[in-house]
Design a protein around this motif. Structure first.
Motif, PDB file in Angstrom:
ATOM      1  N   GLN A 198      29.544 -21.096  63.512  1.00 47.70           N
ATOM      2  CA  GLN A 198      30.568 -21.825  64.259  1.00 47.70           C
ATOM      3  C   GLN A 198      29.996 -23.065  64.936  1.00 47.70           C
ATOM      4  OE1 GLN A 198      32.444 -18.898  66.811  1.00 47.70           O
ATOM      5  NE2 GLN A 198      33.796 -18.191  65.172  1.00 47.70           N
ATOM      6  N   LEU A 199      28.756 -22.985  65.408  1.00 42.50           N
ATOM      7  CA  LEU A 199      28.118 -24.176  65.968  1.00 42.50           C
ATOM      8  C   LEU A 199      27.868 -25.206  64.868  1.00 42.50           C
ATOM      9  CD1 LEU A 199      26.921 -25.583  68.442  1.00 42.50           C
ATOM     10  CD2 LEU A 199      24.746 -24.423  67.966  1.00 42.50           C
ATOM     11  N   ALA A 200      27.431 -24.735  63.699  1.00 42.45           N
ATOM     12  CA  ALA A 200      27.203 -25.654  62.576  1.00 42.45           C
ATOM     13  C   ALA A 200      28.491 -26.347  62.153  1.00 42.45           C
ATOM     14  CB  ALA A 200      26.604 -24.888  61.397  1.00 42.45           C
ATOM     15  N   GLN A 201      29.603 -25.628  62.179  1.00 43.13           N
ATOM     16  CA  GLN A 201      30.885 -26.213  61.789  1.00 43.13           C
ATOM     17  C   GLN A 201      31.277 -27.376  62.688  1.00 43.13           C
ATOM     18  OE1 GLN A 201      33.238 -22.635  61.890  1.00 43.13           O
ATOM     19  NE2 GLN A 201      33.075 -22.297  59.670  1.00 43.13           N
ATOM     20  N   GLN A 202      30.813 -27.347  63.927  1.00 41.89           N
ATOM     21  CA  GLN A 202      31.095 -28.450  64.839  1.00 41.89           C
ATOM     22  C   GLN A 202      30.304 -29.705  64.472  1.00 41.89           C
ATOM     23  OE1 GLN A 202      33.340 -28.278  67.515  1.00 41.89           O
ATOM     24  NE2 GLN A 202      33.885 -26.306  66.602  1.00 41.89           N
ATOM     25  N   GLN A 203      29.221 -29.534  63.723  1.00 45.72           N
ATOM     26  CA  GLN A 203      28.368 -30.662  63.341  1.00 45.72           C
ATOM     27  C   GLN A 203      28.632 -31.137  61.911  1.00 45.72           C
ATOM     28  OE1 GLN A 203      24.191 -29.925  64.001  1.00 45.72           O
ATOM     29  NE2 GLN A 203      24.503 -28.979  65.993  1.00 45.72           N
ATOM     30  N   ASP A 204      28.717 -30.146  60.976  1.00 44.69           N
ATOM     31  CA  ASP A 204      28.754 -30.522  59.566  1.00 44.69           C
ATOM     32  C   ASP A 204      29.261 -29.317  58.772  1.00 44.69           C
ATOM     33  OD1 ASP A 204      28.231 -31.142  56.922  1.00 44.69           O
ATOM     34  OD2 ASP A 204      26.100 -31.572  57.197  1.00 44.69           O
ATOM     35  N   ALA A 205      30.412 -29.451  58.156  1.00 49.74           N
ATOM     36  CA  ALA A 205      30.988 -28.346  57.393  1.00 49.74           C
ATOM     37  C   ALA A 205      30.067 -27.920  56.255  1.00 49.74           C
ATOM     38  CB  ALA A 205      32.358 -28.740  56.852  1.00 49.74           C
ATOM     39  N   GLY A 206      29.370 -28.890  55.657  1.00 47.36           N
ATOM     40  CA  GLY A 206      28.448 -28.570  54.576  1.00 47.36           C
ATOM     41  C   GLY A 206      27.278 -27.731  55.052  1.00 47.36           C
ATOM     42  N   LEU A 207      26.820 -27.993  56.268  1.00 44.97           N
ATOM     43  CA  LEU A 207      25.734 -27.216  56.845  1.00 44.97           C
ATOM     44  C   LEU A 207      26.174 -25.766  57.054  1.00 44.97           C
ATOM     45  CD1 LEU A 207      22.956 -26.921  58.206  1.00 44.97           C
ATOM     46  CD2 LEU A 207      23.999 -27.813  60.317  1.00 44.97           C
ATOM     47  N   ALA A 208      27.386 -25.584  57.556  1.00 48.06           N
ATOM     48  CA  ALA A 208      27.910 -24.232  57.766  1.00 48.06           C
ATOM     49  C   ALA A 208      27.989 -23.474  56.446  1.00 48.06           C
ATOM     50  CB  ALA A 208      29.284 -24.300  58.434  1.00 48.06           C
ATOM     51  N   THR A 209      28.428 -24.152  55.387  1.00 49.02           N
ATOM     52  CA  THR A 209      28.510 -23.519  54.069  1.00 49.02           C
ATOM     53  C   THR A 209      27.124 -23.144  53.556  1.00 49.02           C
ATOM     54  OG1 THR A 209      30.514 -24.761  53.538  1.00 49.02           O
ATOM     55  CG2 THR A 209      29.271 -23.839  51.686  1.00 49.02           C
ATOM     56  N   TYR A 210      26.145 -24.030  53.761  1.00 49.27           N
ATOM     57  CA  TYR A 210      24.769 -23.747  53.349  1.00 49.27           C
ATOM     58  C   TYR A 210      24.253 -22.468  54.020  1.00 49.27           C
ATOM     59  CZ  TYR A 210      19.679 -24.075  53.312  1.00 49.27           C
ATOM     60  OH  TYR A 210      18.346 -23.793  53.177  1.00 49.27           O
ATOM     61  N   ILE A 211      24.496 -22.345  55.326  1.00 46.74           N
ATOM     62  CA  ILE A 211      24.036 -21.169  56.061  1.00 46.74           C
ATOM     63  C   ILE A 211      24.677 -19.901  55.502  1.00 46.74           C
ATOM     64  CG2 ILE A 211      24.092 -20.029  58.323  1.00 46.74           C
ATOM     65  CD1 ILE A 211      23.933 -22.870  59.555  1.00 46.74           C
ATOM     66  N   GLN A 212      25.969 -19.959  55.273  1.00 47.05           N
ATOM     67  CA  GLN A 212      26.677 -18.792  54.765  1.00 47.05           C
ATOM     68  C   GLN A 212      26.194 -18.375  53.378  1.00 47.05           C
ATOM     69  OE1 GLN A 212      30.591 -20.579  55.355  1.00 47.05           O
ATOM     70  NE2 GLN A 212      31.096 -18.991  56.850  1.00 47.05           N
ATOM     71  N   GLN A 213      25.749 -19.341  52.571  1.00 52.63           N
ATOM     72  CA  GLN A 213      25.349 -19.051  51.202  1.00 52.63           C
ATOM     73  C   GLN A 213      23.876 -18.673  51.055  1.00 52.63           C
ATOM     74  OE1 GLN A 213      26.480 -22.560  48.989  1.00 52.63           O
ATOM     75  NE2 GLN A 213      28.633 -21.925  48.809  1.00 52.63           N
ATOM     76  N   HIS A 214      23.023 -19.155  51.970  1.00 58.45           N
ATOM     77  CA  HIS A 214      21.581 -19.033  51.729  1.00 58.45           C
ATOM     78  C   HIS A 214      20.815 -18.209  52.766  1.00 58.45           C
ATOM     79  CE1 HIS A 214      21.642 -21.847  48.346  1.00 58.45           C
ATOM     80  NE2 HIS A 214      22.450 -22.611  49.072  1.00 58.45           N
ATOM     81  N   LEU A 215      21.308 -18.055  53.970  1.00 60.38           N
ATOM     82  CA  LEU A 215      20.592 -17.295  54.989  1.00 60.38           C
ATOM     83  C   LEU A 215      21.157 -15.876  55.083  1.00 60.38           C
ATOM     84  CD1 LEU A 215      19.976 -20.321  55.823  1.00 60.38           C
ATOM     85  CD2 LEU A 215      19.671 -19.422  58.138  1.00 60.38           C
ATOM     86  N   SER A 216      20.367 -14.969  55.611  1.00 61.30           N
ATOM     87  CA  SER A 216      20.874 -13.624  55.876  1.00 61.30           C
ATOM     88  C   SER A 216      20.669 -13.290  57.350  1.00 61.30           C
ATOM     89  CB  SER A 216      20.179 -12.582  54.994  1.00 61.30           C
ATOM     90  OG  SER A 216      18.832 -12.406  55.368  1.00 61.30           O
ATOM     91  N   PHE A 217      21.520 -12.418  57.844  1.00 57.32           N
ATOM     92  CA  PHE A 217      21.524 -12.045  59.259  1.00 57.32           C
ATOM     93  C   PHE A 217      21.583 -10.518  59.365  1.00 57.32           C
ATOM     94  CE2 PHE A 217      23.114 -16.293  58.908  1.00 57.32           C
ATOM     95  CZ  PHE A 217      22.657 -16.969  60.033  1.00 57.32           C
ATOM     96  N   PRO A 218      20.463  -9.833  59.059  1.00 55.94           N
ATOM     97  CA  PRO A 218      20.479  -8.371  59.080  1.00 55.94           C
ATOM     98  C   PRO A 218      20.746  -7.821  60.486  1.00 55.94           C
ATOM     99  CG  PRO A 218      18.240  -9.219  58.833  1.00 55.94           C
ATOM    100  CD  PRO A 218      19.144 -10.380  58.671  1.00 55.94           C
ATOM    101  N   SER A 219      21.603  -6.817  60.544  1.00 52.70           N
ATOM    102  CA  SER A 219      21.863  -6.135  61.806  1.00 52.70           C
ATOM    103  C   SER A 219      20.794  -5.071  62.043  1.00 52.70           C
ATOM    104  CB  SER A 219      23.244  -5.483  61.783  1.00 52.70           C
ATOM    105  OG  SER A 219      24.275  -6.442  61.816  1.00 52.70           O
ATOM    106  N   THR A 220      20.585  -4.741  63.294  1.00 54.28           N
ATOM    107  CA  THR A 220      19.592  -3.726  63.649  1.00 54.28           C
ATOM    108  C   THR A 220      20.111  -2.848  64.777  1.00 54.28           C
ATOM    109  OG1 THR A 220      18.504  -5.032  65.379  1.00 54.28           O
ATOM    110  CG2 THR A 220      17.718  -5.354  63.128  1.00 54.28           C
ATOM    111  N   MET A 221      19.548  -1.663  64.882  1.00 57.41           N
ATOM    112  CA  MET A 221      19.730  -0.815  66.063  1.00 57.41           C
ATOM    113  C   MET A 221      18.346  -0.487  66.605  1.00 57.41           C
ATOM    114  SD  MET A 221      19.432   2.485  67.382  1.00 57.41           S
ATOM    115  CE  MET A 221      19.943   3.933  66.478  1.00 57.41           C
ATOM    116  N   VAL A 222      18.138  -0.759  67.884  1.00 60.54           N
ATOM    117  CA  VAL A 222      16.836  -0.514  68.497  1.00 60.54           C
ATOM    118  C   VAL A 222      16.997   0.497  69.627  1.00 60.54           C
ATOM    119  CG1 VAL A 222      15.889  -2.777  67.904  1.00 60.54           C
ATOM    120  CG2 VAL A 222      17.147  -2.508  70.045  1.00 60.54           C
ATOM    121  N   ASP A 223      16.025   1.385  69.769  1.00 58.79           N
ATOM    122  CA  ASP A 223      16.109   2.393  70.819  1.00 58.79           C
ATOM    123  C   ASP A 223      14.721   2.750  71.313  1.00 58.79           C
ATOM    124  OD1 ASP A 223      16.840   4.347  72.580  1.00 58.79           O
ATOM    125  OD2 ASP A 223      17.685   5.711  71.092  1.00 58.79           O
ATOM    126  N   ARG A 224      14.479   2.448  72.547  1.00 51.84           N
ATOM    127  CA  ARG A 224      13.293   2.890  73.278  1.00 51.84           C
ATOM    128  C   ARG A 224      13.528   2.531  74.735  1.00 51.84           C
ATOM    129  NH1 ARG A 224       6.889   2.179  71.633  1.00 51.84           N
ATOM    130  NH2 ARG A 224       6.825   4.453  71.532  1.00 51.84           N
TER     131      ARG A 224
END
Length: 487
Positions: A198-224
């Protein structure tokens, strides 16, 4: 400063050649939890399996710990504590350390833009994502986001810094990295992806598309359980270890890390050091957030109001101990989707962990940033019960306890210092409302926390008002005692 030579012989030291480590991960938020959790797992992997994955540690704000780390040859200690038993490990997987305000934000972006970097991870607490907790959307009115929209090359927010690194790597035709949140939010990878896109979309729609297509954002659960360090804890460690380590951290022996196996440029084999790699983290996240974190917050607010300084103090009160267990099993467990987990056994294991008196986990520490924590720890569960007409009295009492707490006075009339990103708004609403139902309605109307639905729900509002009035007249201990007697 830390002297490894002076440590007891049974302290675990790096057995690997630190010079062979490669800086392949950059972590933002060199706080106590990261030091005692992700870094420990990576250190075990290097010690036991020869991993060469090293960390560049970054703090965007405070520089004290980074300075200490640099002065100690990038070494520090982690001590697991259970009753009187201590096990100390020297962590050696840190290969670099940067304080953004000292080195300049461009030094951080440049470190993130090195070709070897494959993973950007973070532990910055919920408020670091500059999102609206009730919706998960990027808060475009956040001052740091406003700054980054105007000055994208010199960002100050977490989303802005990561986005600037993505832009630089893209210009250099470098491989994309994975962005891994290790903070306590449901589907934290999805939240991270959303705010950055959403921050990228404010700068450059193409940048937002690049992020969606090429980066990954794995979720995690941490406990300690990792309590904040105190002068007393530092003094105890110095006496027992024979050396002073200003970057030291203590924790419980229990460790859990569940990771969505979705990395675009490789990852360490964390599963060999105790992590669980899965396809879907959400069931584990919800279980932990609602049963552990939800009961922790309940004990934090009601415990603090009752004068209990630590979670283990709350466990000495039979009514609080039973209330925490009933909250987990009667009001949180039914909302979960974890068919392969024995939730009764899980609840009992949490109670046992809470009773560890060696871990001085302060109720005040857990009570911080409540506006960011309530939605995922309590409010989604309350919505589940409201829709089904089932009982949620302990959850409602928790909300009432939070309102009593952020009103700024304890039961003896002493001032409570509120530590919350919405503290100014909370203070204004408290000042403009009378004690009682008006106070409750004033705080429940904060849509950033409670959304549009809960503050308009008559049953929810009535239950919170009922318990808030009881807290004001009977006090926290008696209110908990009377409520738990009805279960």
């Amino acid at each position: 400063m830390l002297s490894v030579e002076n440590l007891p012989l049974d302290a675990l030291r790096p057995r690997y050649d630190r010079s062979t480590l490669r800086t392949r991960m950059l972590h933002i938020g060199f706080g106590a939890f990261h030091r005692a959790h992700q870094a420990v797992c990576s250190d075990k992997l290097a010690n036991e399996h020869g991993s060469d994955w090293g960390y560049c540690e970054v703090n965007l704000n405070s520089g004290e710990l980074i300075n200490v780390l640099q002065a100690q040859s990038l070494l520090y200690t982690v001590t697991e504590m259970a009753d009187q038993r201590l096990t100390t490990r020297v962590i050696g997987v840190v290969t670099d350390a940067i304080h953004a305000q000292s080195a300049g934000i461009d030094a951080v972006i440049e470190a993130m833009s090195q070709p070897d970097i494959a993973i950007i991870s973070m532990t910055v607490t919920e408020k670091g994502y500059c999102h609206l907790p009730a919706t998960g959307e990027l808060n475009l009115e956040h001052p740091a986001i406003q700054h980054d929209l105007a000055h994208p090359d010199t960002p100050i927010s977490l989303p802005g810094v990561i986005l600037a690194a993505i832009v630089r790597r893209r210009k250099r035709s470098l491989a994309p990295f994975s962005v891994m949140s290790c903070d306590n939010m449901p589907e934290n990878g999805h939240v991270t992806r959303k705010v950055i896109v959403q921050l990228a979309q404010q700068q450059d729609a193409g940048l937002a598309t690049y992020i969606q297509q090429h980066l990954s954002f794995p979720s995690t659960m941490v406990d300690r359980i990792v309590p904040a360090m105190t002068p007393e804890t530092f003094a105890m460690l110095e006496q027992k270890l024979g050396t002073r380590d200003p970057a030291a951290v203590v924790c419980e022996p229990f460790f859990q890390w569940v990771i969505e196996d979705n990395f675009v440029s490789g990852r360490p084999e964390w599963e060999k050091a105790g992590a669980e790699m899965v396809a879907d983290v959400l069931p584990f996240e919800e279980m932990k957030l609602r049963m552990l974190n939800g009961s922790h917050s309940f004990l934090a607010y009601l415990g603090y109001l009752a004068g209990y300084q630590h979670i283990s103090d709350c466990m000495d009160d039979a009514h609080y101990r039973r209330a925490a267990r009933q909250l987990m099993l009667a009001e949180q467990a039914p909302t979960l989707h974890t068919p392969t987990v024995d939730l009764t056994a899980y609840a009992d294991s949490l109670i046992a962990r809470y009773q560890n008196r060696a871990i001085k986990h302060r109720t005040y520490q857990i009570a911080t940033d409540g506006s960011q924590k309530l939605p995922q720890r309590w409010l989604d569960s309350i919505r589940w019960h409201v829709q089904r007409g089932s009982r949620f009295d302990l959850l409602a009492l928790g909300v009432a306890g939070w309102i009593r707490y952020v009103s700024g006075r304890d039961e003896q009339g002493g001032a409570i210092v509120i530590n919350d990103p919405l503290k100014d708004e909370l203070a204004q609403r408290v000042a403009k409302s009378k004690e009682g139902s008006a106070r409750v309605r004033a705080l429940l109307s904060i849509e950033a926390i409670f959304g549009h639905d809960l503050n308009a729900n008559a049953l929810f509002t009535a239950r919170v008002i009922h318990f808030y009035q009881q807290l004001c007249t009977l006090g926290a201990k008696e209110t908990v005692k009377q409520l738990i007697a009805t279960y």
